[in-house]
Design an enzyme around this catalytic site. Structure first.
Site, PDB file in Angstrom:
ATOM      1  N   PHE A  76       0.796  -1.695   0.295  1.00 30.15           N
ATOM      2  CA  PHE A  76       0.328   0.097  -0.012  1.00 30.15           C
ATOM      3  C   PHE A  76       1.021   1.024  -0.071  1.00 30.15           C
ATOM      4  O   PHE A  76       2.112   1.306   0.917  1.00 30.15           O
ATOM      5  CB  PHE A  76      -0.638  -0.418   1.107  1.00 30.15           C
ATOM      6  CG  PHE A  76      -1.557   0.895   1.291  1.00 30.15           C
ATOM      7  CD1 PHE A  76      -3.586   0.897   0.583  1.00 30.15           C
ATOM      8  CD2 PHE A  76      -2.003   2.332   1.676  1.00 30.15           C
ATOM      9  CE1 PHE A  76      -3.945   1.765   0.513  1.00 30.15           C
ATOM     10  CE2 PHE A  76      -2.691   3.225   1.866  1.00 30.15           C
ATOM     11  CZ  PHE A  76      -3.977   3.064   1.211  1.00 30.15           C
ATOM     12  N   TYR A  80     -10.755   0.585  10.926  1.00 28.70           N
ATOM     13  CA  TYR A  80     -12.055   1.140   9.840  1.00 28.70           C
ATOM     14  C   TYR A  80     -12.188   0.519   8.920  1.00 28.70           C
ATOM     15  O   TYR A  80     -13.192   0.342   8.489  1.00 28.70           O
ATOM     16  CB  TYR A  80     -12.037   3.166   9.140  1.00 28.70           C
ATOM     17  CG  TYR A  80     -11.221   2.525   8.604  1.00 28.70           C
ATOM     18  CD1 TYR A  80     -10.796   2.346   7.608  1.00 28.70           C
ATOM     19  CD2 TYR A  80     -10.352   3.586   9.600  1.00 28.70           C
ATOM     20  CE1 TYR A  80      -9.458   2.792   6.351  1.00 28.70           C
ATOM     21  CE2 TYR A  80      -9.344   3.932   8.251  1.00 28.70           C
ATOM     22  CZ  TYR A  80      -8.584   3.568   7.545  1.00 28.70           C
ATOM     23  OH  TYR A  80      -7.276   3.804   6.609  1.00 28.70           O
ATOM     24  N   LYS A  81     -11.524  -0.800   8.774  1.00 34.02           N
ATOM     25  CA  LYS A  81     -11.545  -1.281   7.939  1.00 34.02           C
ATOM     26  C   LYS A  81     -12.335  -3.328   8.733  1.00 34.02           C
ATOM     27  O   LYS A  81     -13.859  -2.957   8.830  1.00 34.02           O
ATOM     28  CB  LYS A  81     -10.211  -2.754   7.289  1.00 34.02           C
ATOM     29  CG  LYS A  81      -9.847  -0.860   6.210  1.00 34.02           C
ATOM     30  CD  LYS A  81      -8.471  -1.430   5.689  1.00 34.02           C
ATOM     31  CE  LYS A  81      -7.663  -0.255   5.189  1.00 34.02           C
ATOM     32  NZ  LYS A  81      -6.505  -0.228   5.130  1.00 34.02           N
ATOM     33  N   ARG A  96     -12.557  -5.166  -6.824  1.00 36.07           N
ATOM     34  CA  ARG A  96     -11.742  -5.415  -4.772  1.00 36.07           C
ATOM     35  C   ARG A  96     -13.352  -5.846  -4.607  1.00 36.07           C
ATOM     36  O   ARG A  96     -14.397  -5.156  -4.619  1.00 36.07           O
ATOM     37  CB  ARG A  96     -11.311  -5.137  -4.565  1.00 36.07           C
ATOM     38  CG  ARG A  96     -10.481  -5.717  -3.413  1.00 36.07           C
ATOM     39  CD  ARG A  96      -9.355  -4.852  -2.799  1.00 36.07           C
ATOM     40  NE  ARG A  96      -9.811  -3.857  -2.398  1.00 36.07           N
ATOM     41  CZ  ARG A  96      -9.475  -2.506  -1.294  1.00 36.07           C
ATOM     42  NH1 ARG A  96      -8.344  -3.237  -1.089  1.00 36.07           N
ATOM     43  NH2 ARG A  96     -10.057  -1.352  -0.929  1.00 36.07           N
ATOM     44  N   ASP A 112       2.320  -4.706   8.649  1.00 32.99           N
ATOM     45  CA  ASP A 112       0.473  -4.062   8.229  1.00 32.99           C
ATOM     46  C   ASP A 112      -0.389  -4.929   8.414  1.00 32.99           C
ATOM     47  O   ASP A 112      -0.260  -6.290   7.167  1.00 32.99           O
ATOM     48  CB  ASP A 112       0.584  -3.294   7.552  1.00 32.99           C
ATOM     49  CG  ASP A 112      -0.126  -2.263   7.770  1.00 32.99           C
ATOM     50  OD1 ASP A 112      -1.635  -3.001   7.920  1.00 32.99           O
ATOM     51  OD2 ASP A 112      -0.128  -1.356   6.972  1.00 32.99           O
TER      52      ASP A 112
HETATM   53  C1  LIG Z   1      -5.666   0.944   4.771  1.00 29.94           C
HETATM   54  C2  LIG Z   1      -4.127   0.638   4.676  1.00 29.94           C
HETATM   55  C3  LIG Z   1      -3.538   1.747   5.007  1.00 29.94           C
HETATM   56  C4  LIG Z   1      -4.473   3.235   5.435  1.00 29.94           C
HETATM   57  O1  LIG Z   1      -3.585   4.042   6.146  1.00 29.94           O
HETATM   58  P1  LIG Z   1      -4.205   5.976   6.654  1.00 29.94           P
HETATM   59  O2  LIG Z   1      -2.901   5.473   7.667  1.00 29.94           O
HETATM   60  O3  LIG Z   1      -5.306   4.593   7.570  1.00 29.94           O
HETATM   61  O4  LIG Z   1      -4.797   5.986   5.339  1.00 29.94           O
HETATM   62  C5  LIG Z   1      -2.576   1.537   5.528  1.00 29.94           C
HETATM   63  N1  LIG Z   1      -1.913   0.513   5.055  1.00 29.94           N
HETATM   64  C6  LIG Z   1      -2.503  -0.522   4.355  1.00 29.94           C
HETATM   65  C7  LIG Z   1      -1.575  -2.081   4.002  1.00 29.94           C
HETATM   66  C8  LIG Z   1      -3.983  -0.104   4.337  1.00 29.94           C
HETATM   67  O5  LIG Z   1      -4.703  -1.582   3.589  1.00 29.94           O
END
Ligand SMILES: *Cc1c(COP(=O)(O)O)cnc(C)c1O
Length: 428
Positions: A133, A227-228, A387, A202
């Site tokens: 990401f 939030y996921k 997705r 992560d």
């Molecule tokens: C969704 C996601 C994030 C989101 O980071 P925020 O700081 O909450 O915006 C970070 N890393 C991964 C791998 C994600 O899927």
């Protein structure tokens, strides 16, 4: 049912027999929507509106500043962290809910580099995946610039070969946000440790989606998203976990007063709190933490029904069913499956590829109430992705069947080619 195309009736029967089906009643799902985006923003737990309203009108409105003590606001990051610990294989007191995933990643990467510097001063690199990401890569790039390290990006099948003696930290996302491919945390961690490399994981697409065993895997650091799959609401605080052997070795670089051993002593010098509390920076968003706490209660309710193990079983059945429908019902529409078919190699999503139209097809599906999302490719090795996240807490087998049927109709009718579906919004 394995070789035939499952029917809607087959799927309704699976729902009727599903021991987890009542867990869905804990959530407020809008009628007419099949929600396959819980991997981006989870749905609303039914308890959240009243809990948050109480926190606003009573705790804030009436009790005001007393609520830091009387409503337990001050310890909420730890209490929510203890609930998260239960779904990621950590112990109470090892996790804190705070800040965003990006910010927490900065803290743990800085800590990992500090430890590497102390133990192995000759090491010069952070290794990660090119398809990680972007925020993870940006944070790592920024820290590398600041600390004089090099960020080396590789493909998934090149990781083992990249774990050389000059690598300080291996930073991976456990379940890839694009493809849903999942690393074997224990095996990769062992390979890294054999070269004296610290691992940072992560868990954005893992926490609440697949069983995670941080302690059992020997991992060093982890961060993840509220939030996921944890259903904490938009912008919910993220979380951070640090292996107890590392926690007290380093001041994390955002050494704010909430990470101080005695914040209300108001001393001019910093004394880090013992344990994970030092990973807090400043005052935390209590209303958002309250909503996240409601999301986690849904997982606690699942514990009596087999917890993450049972949720994983259902998740694999849902993703397996969708892939089967793509191969049968959707055959001939040009879709590829980017997600591994091997069960222990995938998370809780299915990603499809198509030579053209991925964005418009997702928009046409959303117009029909089937909500997934689009993730842009790079025009090369990583194609555009449609997705679909399958959250076993509230997605059923008939939902999967209906989603595939809508996708079939979107392709069969050609409605995805309508100009209005080509219009790109700011958030995709
Ligand atoms: C969704 C996601 C994030 C989101 O980071 P925020 O700081 O909450 O915006 C970070 N890393 C991964 C791998 C994600 O899927």
């Amino acid at each position: 049912m394995m070789n035939l195309t499952p029917t809607l009736q087959d799927c309704e029967l699976l729902d009727a027999q599903d021991p987890l089906r009542d867990l869905r009643d804990q959530f407020d799902l809008p009628p007419g929507v099949i929600y396959l985006d819980g991997n981006s923003l989870g749905v609303l737990p039914k308890t959240a509106p009243a809990r948050v309203a109480h926190a606003v009108t009573h705790e804030w409105g009436t009790d005001l500043i007393k609520s830091w003590n009387t409503a337990g606001w001050f310890t909420l990051p730890q209490r929510v962290g203890d609930k998260i610990a239960r779904v990621i294989g950590a112990q109470p007191g090892e996790v804190v809910a705070a800040d965003s995933t990006s910010i927490n990643l900065f803290k743990v990467l800085a800590a990992a580099l500090h430890i590497a510097q102390a133990d192995h001063p000759h090491k010069t690199k952070i290794v990660s995946e090119r398809s990680n990401f972007p925020t993870d890569l940006y944070i790592a790039e920024a820290l590398c610039k600041e600390r004089g390290y090099t960020l080396q990006l590789v493909e998934a099948d090149e990781i083992a070969a990249a774990l050389q003696a000059d690598v300080a930290v291996l930073m991976l996302t456990h379940v890839n946000y694009r493809t849903g491919a999942m690393h074997n945390m224990q095996a990769v961690t062992a390979q890294a440790h054999a070269q004296g490399i610290i691992t940072v994981w992560d868990l954005a697409h893992s926490a609440g989606a697949v069983p995670v065993d941080l302690n059992g895997s020997g991992a060093d650091f982890a961060v993840g998203c509220g939030y996921k799959y944890l259903n904490g609401g938009p912008g919910a605080p993220a979380f951070v976990w640090v292996h107890p052997q590392h926690t007290d070795r380093f001041w994390q670089p955002l050494a704010g007063w909430w990470g101080h051993a005695a914040p209300f002593a108001f001393t001019p010098d910093y004394q880090p709190a013992a344990g994970i509390t030092r990973y807090q920076c400043g005052t935390q968003p209590i209303l958002s933490l309250t909503a996240l706490d409601c999301g986690l209660d849904a997982f606690l309710a699942a514990e009596a029904l087999g917890g993450m193990t049972a949720l994983r079983q259902k998740s694999l059945a849902l993703t397996g069913l969708f892939m089967q429908l793509v191969r049968t019902r959707l055959h001939g529409h040009g879709f590829g499956i980017a997600t591994p078919t091997q069960e222990d190699e995938r998370g809780s999503q299915v990603s499809l590829t198509r030579a053209e139209g991925a964005y418009a097809i997702v928009q046409a599906l959303i117009a029909r109430g089937v909500i997934g999302d689009f993730r842009a490719g790079d025009g090369g090795q990583h194609p555009d992705i449609l997705r679909f996240g399958f959250t076993p807490l509230y997605v059923g087998y008939a939902d999967v069947w209906q989603a595939a049927e809508h996708l079939h109709q979107v392709m069969q009718s050609g409605e995805w080619q309508d100009a209005r579906f080509a219009q790109k919004n700011a958030v995709t």
